[in-house]
Design a protein around this motif. Sequence first.
Motif, PDB file in Angstrom:
ATOM      1  N   GLY A 172      47.293  37.438  39.323  1.00  0.00           N
ATOM      2  CA  GLY A 172      45.872  37.306  39.147  1.00  0.00           C
ATOM      3  C   GLY A 172      45.018  36.998  40.064  1.00  0.00           C
ATOM      4  O   GLY A 172      43.817  37.402  40.197  1.00  0.00           O
ATOM      5  N   SER A 178      42.035  46.400  36.667  1.00  0.00           N
ATOM      6  CA  SER A 178      41.742  46.683  38.127  1.00  0.00           C
ATOM      7  C   SER A 178      41.969  48.105  38.401  1.00  0.00           C
ATOM      8  O   SER A 178      42.846  48.756  37.593  1.00  0.00           O
ATOM      9  N   VAL A 230      45.611  40.536  33.373  1.00  0.00           N
ATOM     10  CA  VAL A 230      44.134  40.679  33.959  1.00  0.00           C
ATOM     11  C   VAL A 230      44.180  42.054  35.119  1.00  0.00           C
ATOM     12  O   VAL A 230      42.885  42.171  35.327  1.00  0.00           O
ATOM     13  N   LEU A 231      45.227  42.373  35.383  1.00  0.00           N
ATOM     14  CA  LEU A 231      45.233  43.596  36.224  1.00  0.00           C
ATOM     15  C   LEU A 231      44.736  44.910  35.578  1.00  0.00           C
ATOM     16  O   LEU A 231      44.795  46.027  36.076  1.00  0.00           O
ATOM     17  N   LYS A 291      43.291  40.510  41.546  1.00  0.00           N
ATOM     18  CA  LYS A 291      42.772  41.199  40.506  1.00  0.00           C
ATOM     19  C   LYS A 291      41.662  42.320  41.191  1.00  0.00           C
ATOM     20  O   LYS A 291      41.314  43.268  40.758  1.00  0.00           O
ATOM     21  N   TYR A 324      50.206  39.382  34.149  1.00  0.00           N
ATOM     22  CA  TYR A 324      49.565  40.733  34.736  1.00  0.00           C
ATOM     23  C   TYR A 324      48.319  41.504  33.987  1.00  0.00           C
ATOM     24  O   TYR A 324      47.785  42.297  34.237  1.00  0.00           O
TER      25      TYR A 324
END
Length: 294
Positions: A149, A187, A183-184, A152, A181
């Motif tokens: 995190g 990204s 949160v990615l 990101k 992961y």
Amino acid sequence: MRLIRMWVQPLLTAMLMLYGLTSVASVTNKSKEIRVTGSVPLKLYVFDCGKISVRDMSLFDPTLAKGVSKELANACYLIQHPKGMLFWDAGLPDSLISKKGGVDVLEGAINFSVTKTLKAQLAKTGIPYDTVDYIGSSHLHTDHTGNLGYFKNATWLIQQHEHKIAFSKQATQYGFNPADYSVLKASKTIKIQGNYDVFGDGSVVMVSAPGHSPGHQMLFIDLPKTGPVILSGDLYHCITNRNKYAIPIWNNRHDTVHSFVLADKLLERTKAKLWIQHDKEQFDALKKAPAFYE
Ligand SMILES: [Zn+2]
């Protein structure tokens, strides 16, 4: 209205893909054959990203009797390249530092603990974690994803196969923790098939080596002074397992054997040093950040 949406949405997605504006790109074998030149000024930092007390090494080497214990290290790395920075693997979560005695997993067969945070170690280098350009994952087992995190803002470099499982219903069956992961997902992500030359000059190359997980990969780093180094992810967990070609119980045996052969050939051809990320004796002998290898 619904009819318009039916037509407009796919059209918009197609246009975004055409102009490279979607956050996910897929790449196939961008790199050429791995070569050693030592021509790019690189810096490699090593971080302590937790401790792993294995109470039953037969999980990692089925030829052992049950109940043999071993301490493993858990390393993370930062590579500084003239064109940007790559962080490799994200360790156990910094939040574990507050758990005295760590946490037991796999019915107590393994204990995870953290004695120094990655955040504090990174601060000593003077490199803010949110300025890292790329985050690379050898694979997504929980001892490698705890601090993902932090990165990101970076571009996530991951094998396509690993990424597919990560966001499927099967993720936890593969030992992944989606909370680490998820949160990615928003990204920028480069999904890799095969090897991937991170900066385009052959100095830092991700090497596909499946078996421990479906999208497992290693990292080749062509350091000019130290010489070439291969970070082996979890292709091996300690030097004795490498010498015995021991295969952990969770691995795909067929893919692992192929990756063992590939690693042997690559090591022989490049004369690279093999850094086994979990090997404690090897890890203890390395200089740690803020010191670095060149
Ligand atoms: Zn691991």
